[in-house]
Design a protein around this motif. Structure first.
Motif, PDB file in Angstrom:
ATOM      1  N   ALA A 123      13.905  -7.361   2.377  1.00 33.49           N
ATOM      2  CA  ALA A 123      13.707  -8.379   1.345  1.00 33.49           C
ATOM      3  C   ALA A 123      12.234  -8.764   1.249  1.00 33.49           C
ATOM      4  O   ALA A 123      11.718  -9.004   0.147  1.00 33.49           O
ATOM      5  CB  ALA A 123      14.569  -9.605   1.645  1.00 33.49           C
ATOM      6  N   SER A 124      11.549  -8.793   2.380  1.00 32.13           N
ATOM      7  CA  SER A 124      10.130  -9.146   2.376  1.00 32.13           C
ATOM      8  C   SER A 124       9.305  -8.118   1.608  1.00 32.13           C
ATOM      9  O   SER A 124       8.531  -8.474   0.715  1.00 32.13           O
ATOM     10  CB  SER A 124       9.614  -9.265   3.815  1.00 32.13           C
ATOM     11  OG  SER A 124       8.214  -9.485   3.823  1.00 32.13           O
ATOM     12  N   ILE A 125       9.472  -6.853   1.917  1.00 30.12           N
ATOM     13  CA  ILE A 125       8.650  -5.842   1.250  1.00 30.12           C
ATOM     14  C   ILE A 125       9.079  -5.668  -0.205  1.00 30.12           C
ATOM     15  O   ILE A 125       8.267  -5.248  -1.044  1.00 30.12           O
ATOM     16  CB  ILE A 125       8.694  -4.504   2.014  1.00 30.12           C
ATOM     17  CG1 ILE A 125       7.423  -3.684   1.723  1.00 30.12           C
ATOM     18  CG2 ILE A 125       9.953  -3.698   1.705  1.00 30.12           C
ATOM     19  CD1 ILE A 125       7.187  -2.528   2.675  1.00 30.12           C
ATOM     20  N   CYS A 126      10.297  -6.045  -0.518  1.00 27.40           N
ATOM     21  CA  CYS A 126      10.751  -5.946  -1.900  1.00 27.40           C
ATOM     22  C   CYS A 126      10.260  -7.119  -2.758  1.00 27.40           C
ATOM     23  O   CYS A 126      10.543  -7.153  -3.968  1.00 27.40           O
ATOM     24  CB  CYS A 126      12.276  -5.848  -1.958  1.00 27.40           C
ATOM     25  SG  CYS A 126      12.889  -4.211  -1.463  1.00 27.40           S
ATOM     26  N   ARG A 127       9.530  -8.041  -2.176  1.00 27.78           N
ATOM     27  CA  ARG A 127       8.845  -9.076  -2.957  1.00 27.78           C
ATOM     28  C   ARG A 127       7.485  -8.594  -3.460  1.00 27.78           C
ATOM     29  O   ARG A 127       6.841  -9.279  -4.242  1.00 27.78           O
ATOM     30  CB  ARG A 127       8.677 -10.346  -2.122  1.00 27.78           C
ATOM     31  CG  ARG A 127       9.998 -11.039  -1.792  1.00 27.78           C
ATOM     32  CD  ARG A 127       9.808 -12.390  -1.113  1.00 27.78           C
ATOM     33  NE  ARG A 127      11.095 -12.964  -0.746  1.00 27.78           N
ATOM     34  CZ  ARG A 127      11.662 -12.842   0.437  1.00 27.78           C
ATOM     35  NH1 ARG A 127      11.032 -12.187   1.412  1.00 27.78           N
ATOM     36  NH2 ARG A 127      12.834 -13.392   0.676  1.00 27.78           N
ATOM     37  N   TRP A 128       7.041  -7.424  -3.004  1.00 31.57           N
ATOM     38  CA  TRP A 128       5.788  -6.872  -3.509  1.00 31.57           C
ATOM     39  C   TRP A 128       5.933  -6.549  -4.995  1.00 31.57           C
ATOM     40  O   TRP A 128       7.028  -6.268  -5.485  1.00 31.57           O
ATOM     41  CB  TRP A 128       5.430  -5.593  -2.755  1.00 31.57           C
ATOM     42  CG  TRP A 128       4.965  -5.786  -1.344  1.00 31.57           C
ATOM     43  CD1 TRP A 128       4.937  -6.933  -0.618  1.00 31.57           C
ATOM     44  CD2 TRP A 128       4.464  -4.763  -0.489  1.00 31.57           C
ATOM     45  NE1 TRP A 128       4.457  -6.706   0.636  1.00 31.57           N
ATOM     46  CE2 TRP A 128       4.142  -5.375   0.748  1.00 31.57           C
ATOM     47  CE3 TRP A 128       4.252  -3.395  -0.624  1.00 31.57           C
ATOM     48  CZ2 TRP A 128       3.622  -4.661   1.823  1.00 31.57           C
ATOM     49  CZ3 TRP A 128       3.727  -2.681   0.435  1.00 31.57           C
ATOM     50  CH2 TRP A 128       3.411  -3.307   1.652  1.00 31.57           C
ATOM     51  N   ASN A 129       4.792  -6.532  -5.643  1.00 32.82           N
ATOM     52  CA  ASN A 129       4.749  -6.187  -7.068  1.00 32.82           C
ATOM     53  C   ASN A 129       4.559  -4.680  -7.213  1.00 32.82           C
ATOM     54  O   ASN A 129       3.482  -4.167  -6.906  1.00 32.82           O
ATOM     55  CB  ASN A 129       3.599  -6.932  -7.749  1.00 32.82           C
ATOM     56  CG  ASN A 129       3.480  -6.569  -9.224  1.00 32.82           C
ATOM     57  OD1 ASN A 129       4.340  -5.883  -9.783  1.00 32.82           O
ATOM     58  ND2 ASN A 129       2.411  -7.022  -9.855  1.00 32.82           N
ATOM     59  N   PRO A 130       5.573  -3.946  -7.671  1.00 35.50           N
ATOM     60  CA  PRO A 130       5.412  -2.481  -7.792  1.00 35.50           C
ATOM     61  C   PRO A 130       4.303  -2.071  -8.749  1.00 35.50           C
ATOM     62  O   PRO A 130       3.787  -0.952  -8.660  1.00 35.50           O
ATOM     63  CB  PRO A 130       6.780  -2.020  -8.313  1.00 35.50           C
ATOM     64  CG  PRO A 130       7.720  -3.123  -7.987  1.00 35.50           C
ATOM     65  CD  PRO A 130       6.910  -4.382  -8.052  1.00 35.50           C
ATOM     66  N   ASP A 131       3.918  -2.958  -9.655  1.00 32.81           N
ATOM     67  CA  ASP A 131       2.862  -2.664 -10.612  1.00 32.81           C
ATOM     68  C   ASP A 131       1.513  -3.219 -10.177  1.00 32.81           C
ATOM     69  O   ASP A 131       0.561  -3.226 -10.973  1.00 32.81           O
ATOM     70  CB  ASP A 131       3.233  -3.238 -11.988  1.00 32.81           C
ATOM     71  CG  ASP A 131       4.408  -2.511 -12.606  1.00 32.81           C
ATOM     72  OD1 ASP A 131       4.224  -1.353 -13.019  1.00 32.81           O
ATOM     73  OD2 ASP A 131       5.511  -3.093 -12.655  1.00 32.81           O
ATOM     74  N   GLY A 132       1.420  -3.660  -8.923  1.00 29.82           N
ATOM     75  CA  GLY A 132       0.193  -4.256  -8.422  1.00 29.82           C
ATOM     76  C   GLY A 132      -0.614  -3.311  -7.557  1.00 29.82           C
ATOM     77  O   GLY A 132      -0.785  -2.131  -7.868  1.00 29.82           O
ATOM     78  N   SER A 133      -1.065  -3.819  -6.407  1.00 29.16           N
ATOM     79  CA  SER A 133      -1.974  -3.055  -5.540  1.00 29.16           C
ATOM     80  C   SER A 133      -1.310  -1.856  -4.894  1.00 29.16           C
ATOM     81  O   SER A 133      -2.007  -0.978  -4.368  1.00 29.16           O
ATOM     82  CB  SER A 133      -2.533  -3.974  -4.447  1.00 29.16           C
ATOM     83  OG  SER A 133      -1.492  -4.448  -3.597  1.00 29.16           O
ATOM     84  N   THR A 134       0.023  -1.793  -4.914  1.00 30.29           N
ATOM     85  CA  THR A 134       0.715  -0.637  -4.345  1.00 30.29           C
ATOM     86  C   THR A 134       1.354   0.229  -5.426  1.00 30.29           C
ATOM     87  O   THR A 134       2.272   1.000  -5.162  1.00 30.29           O
ATOM     88  CB  THR A 134       1.794  -1.089  -3.333  1.00 30.29           C
ATOM     89  OG1 THR A 134       2.777  -1.871  -4.004  1.00 30.29           O
ATOM     90  CG2 THR A 134       1.171  -1.890  -2.204  1.00 30.29           C
ATOM     91  N   HIS A 135       0.872   0.106  -6.645  1.00 25.10           N
ATOM     92  CA  HIS A 135       1.327   1.005  -7.703  1.00 25.10           C
ATOM     93  C   HIS A 135       0.933   2.431  -7.338  1.00 25.10           C
ATOM     94  O   HIS A 135      -0.135   2.674  -6.778  1.00 25.10           O
ATOM     95  CB  HIS A 135       0.703   0.620  -9.043  1.00 25.10           C
ATOM     96  CG  HIS A 135       1.266   1.363 -10.216  1.00 25.10           C
ATOM     97  ND1 HIS A 135       0.864   2.639 -10.549  1.00 25.10           N
ATOM     98  CD2 HIS A 135       2.217   1.007 -11.127  1.00 25.10           C
ATOM     99  CE1 HIS A 135       1.534   3.048 -11.617  1.00 25.10           C
ATOM    100  NE2 HIS A 135       2.353   2.075 -11.995  1.00 25.10           N
TER     101      HIS A 135
END
Length: 778
Positions: A217-229
């Motif tokens: 759940a923690s890592i799924c709060r990342w923005n897929p279109d952000g710095s880890t796109h």
């Protein structure tokens, strides 16, 4: 379309190749076309009238198609059509002994896998069996997993989203530091989450599931279109979709509703991004061959399998991936199994593919392990990756890490188990024994737990050899070969690994056609030089990529054509009998800017435990060069200019070399690199390296340069060698045997005459070495 034919499968990706004999039935059909030229039509028939097609597929969105049914043995033709474009007709044959591997439609996969969780690698029924067997069949598995999982319960269940990367062109060190941290932190976090989920699968203890749920759940709060796109930093993007789908599948029913919504939204968007990158910007295996894409297609498939009923696009992803993963893959290898990027990158990419192959076999009953590639790959590792190796091949990453040895053993063992053979059991045991003596990887704070040996307990049963293993094994598709004298006993093994690859000098391969590595008695004596301190770092791009860093010819300091799929080589004209093993490395295309011909003839003289290397050079008209013979080692070289000999020694092993060129020429010795590798925690294995070069004087239009290499070790004593120039012919005496070589023309002296490059008298038999190969005259 005839002019588009090309031997390189990345330039001309059509399958089946013209006049091919396929080894997996049905074959995949692929052709080079842009998506906007579709929809496409494919026809397969018995004759080129196509009056009665046996396969006819209309309105294909992609230039790739995999039939669902096997074809009867026989001869076929095929062609494709698009909007305003038509491919030429190709022919192929289906032999009677071809592996039949029909792959049903995706809808049938999903029906067989079913709607429940877990579904990847195991079913709910099998999970119940495992839990009931923790004191028996799975006791060793649980003993391995439990202490690791207990320790992970104590770790933080949160991970911070990484920042955007610095500009690598402005500050490479700052870039690689940030890149490495984002990659390893995210990879460890998700891989360790999988270990917790695995502990839950085994035990049913919900403490492990709860910890894994909170982490995901923690890592799924990342923005897929952000710095880890994917387009900005693909490594943390891949970390999420690598071990994440399996983790979430195993704990799916333990998520809260809010957590499950986070997970599904994250994986849907990551999947969309991956599909857009892999499909919409060029079709993998047709117009896209980039290295990381070979991981991303598997991760996308695992995402779709884990969440197919929750992600509307999942079926579309799998429909595209069906011919790609079940037909086109691998794009860096062929049926003989050798991986063009080398053993280190091959280890990662093939291990990743086992995820999909295992999920499909044990979930849907579709056994991709039947494809010839799999056994071929294990045999390539067995031949070209000695368990004792101090240097593990051509391509990036050469370090002797315990984790690499263990992963290699686990991969080969998995292949053996899934293909139903015990032929690799002894090699796997050797790798595990050697792993105990290997140092840990210094730059990684974790080693992911591989769930395959845990869920599928290993068997150590070996299959007795049914035929003697030859000294020389060649894997021509990717251009790898291995001379091995006693693979079962390191102390008695001489191993020369050679590369001359049709894949060229791209990706993680270098400009090193006709390169070699030499071990004797378990000690490396010659290897390529330089270290992998970061992709395209100053050292990597300006030393490692270049021919000068390899055991290859340079031409007046010029190397092979770099970073090009056209800079190819090939291993050809294989020959072996009781006295001699031979292969020719043909690297004409790699030197095409300066030479018409540049070939290396590798001969192993069995009774003498010596290698004769003959480099055959012909200059390009109007361009002059001096061929320079290069060698690199962890040991210092000494030379005898008058005798035209050199030597180096490490531990208990020694290499003596005899240059069969007694005219004017000279040795050059050097050490270090230009520029050196950057400072790294991996540098403990980056030993100083020493370089030897022999240069004939002058600018010959043609030259055959011979070098006799005599490796030795305590259990491999050296043979006597004497060399001289006799009547203009180079002569080497090895006891009663003789080698006659002429640098400029046929052999012509009082003792021997021949029209080729060399004549060898071995054990009473005469062998003629010509540009075409070697032949025994007796």
């Amino acid at each position: 379309m005839h002019e588009s034919r090309h031997p390189h499968s990345h330039i001309d990706p059509r399958q089946p190749r013209n006049q091919a004999a396929i080894r997996t039935n049905p074959p995949v059909f692929a052709w080079k076309a842009q998506l906007e030229q579709g929809p496409f039509r494919l026809q397969v028939a018995r004759d080129d009238s196509f009056a009665q097609p046996v396969v006819e597929a209309e309105n294909l969105r992609d230039p790739v198609f995999l039939p669902t049914e096997a074809l009867p043995p026989g001869d076929y033709v095929w062609r494709w059509q698009g909007q305003g474009v038509e491919g030429e007709t190709f022919s192929f044959t289906v032999p009677a002994d071809t592996v039949e591997l029909p792959v049903p439609p995706v809808g049938e996969w999903l029906e067989r896998i079913g709607p429940g969780h877990p579904r990847l690698y195991l079913s709910g029924e099998r999970q119940a069996h495992i839990r009931a067997s923790l004191a028996g069949e799975y006791a060793a598995s649980w003993a391995e997993v439990k202490p690791v999982a207990e320790q992970l319960l104590l770790e933080s269940r949160e991970i911070e989203e990484p920042p955007y990367l610095p500009d690598r062109q402005l500050d490479y060190n700052a870039y690689i530091k940030a890149f490495g941290k984002a990659m390893w932190d995210s990879r460890a976090f998700v891989a360790n989450s999988q270990t917790l989920a695995l502990a839950y699968v085994l035990s049913g203890d919900r403490r492990y599931a709860r910890a894994a749920c909170e982490r995901m759940a923690s890592i799924c709060r990342w923005n897929p279109d952000g710095s880890t796109h994917l387009a900005h930093n693909d490594e943390p993007h891949m970390s999420v979709i690598w071990h994440g789908p399996t983790t979430c599948d195993w704990i799916f029913d333990e998520f809260t509703e809010a957590e499950r919504e986070l997970v599904l939204n994250q994986y849907r968007r990551r999947g969309q991004i991956t599909f857009e990158h892999m499909h919409d910007r060029g079709c993998y295996g047709v117009t896209r061959f980039d290295s990381h894409a070979g991981r991303e297609i598997v991760f996308l498939a695992m995402t779709a399998l884990a969440f197919h009923e929750h992600i509307p696009e999942a079926a579309t992803w799998l429909e595209w991936l069906r011919p790609v993963l079940c037909g086109i893959w691998p794009v860096w290898a062929g049926d003989d199994g050798a991986w063009a990027e080398g053993p280190s990158y091959g280890l990662a990419y093939v291990e990743i593919m086992t995820m999909f192959a295992t999920a499909l076999k044990h979930g849907a009953g579709i056994d991709l392990f039947q494809r010839p590639f799999w056994r071929g790959h294990a045999r390539w590792r067995q031949a070209c990756f000695p368990s004792y190796a101090e240097w593990i091949g051509f391509g990036d990453h050469t370090e002797r890490w315990a984790s690499t040895w263990i992963a290699n053993a686990e991969l080969v063992e998995r292949i053996g188990a899934e293909t139903g053979t015990g032929e690799f059991a002894d090699y796997v045991r050797q790798m595990r024994t050697e792993a105990a003596a290997c140092p840990p990887r210094e730059d990684v704070g974790f080693i992911p737990m591989n769930p395959m040996p845990i869920l599928f307990p290993r068997s150590d049963a070996a299959t007795p050899a049914t035929a003697p293993v030859p000294t020389l094994r060649v894997f021509p598709t990717a251009g790898w070969g291995a001379f091995r004298t006693n693979p079962a006993e390191a102390a008695q093994d001489i191993a020369m690994i050679v590369r001359s690859s049709p894949f060229g000098s791209i990706s993680h391969a270098h400009a090193n056609q006709n390169d070699f590595i030499l071990h004797a008695g378990g000690t490396v004596l010659a290897m390529p030089s330089g270290y992998y301190d970061g992709y395209a770092s100053p050292h990597h791009a300006n030393w490692v990529w270049h021919t000068k860093s390899h055991n290859c010819l340079t031409l007046s300091d010029a190397g092979q054509i770099m970073r090009s799929p056209l800079s190819t080589g090939a291993l050809e004209a294989v020959f072996e009998d009781d006295r001699l093993a031979y292969v020719r490395g043909t690297a004409d295309a790699a030197y095409a800017d300066r030479a018409d011909r540049c070939r290396r003839h590798f001969l192993y003289l069995k009774d003498h435990r010596c290698f004769l290397l003959v480099d055959e050079f012909a200059a390009k008209p109007g361009i002059v060069s001096t061929p320079q013979w290069n060698l690199h080692s962890w040991a210092r070289f000494t030379v005898d200019e008058d005798a035209r000999s050199f030597s180096c020694a490490r531990l208990d092993a020694r290499l003596d070399g005899f240059v069969l060129f007694h005219r004017v020429g000279f040795f050059t010795l050097a050490e270090g690199w230009e520029p050196p590798p950057r400072q790294s925690v991996r540098a403990s294995q980056w030993h100083p390296q020493y370089h030897l070069r022999f240069s004939p004087s002058g600018l010959p239009n043609r030259l055959s340069l011979g070098v006799l290499l005599r490796p030795s070790a305590p259990a491999l004593p050296p043979c006597p060698v004497r060399t001289d120039l006799v009547d203009g012919v180079e002569v080497a005496e090895l006891g009663a045997d003789r080698i006659y070589l002429s640098g400029y023309h046929g052999v012509n002296c009082a003792a021997m005459k021949g029209d080729g490059l060399a004549v060898l008298l071995l054990g009473g038999a005469r062998y003629d070495l010509t540009p075409e190969g070697v032949a025994c005259r007796n």
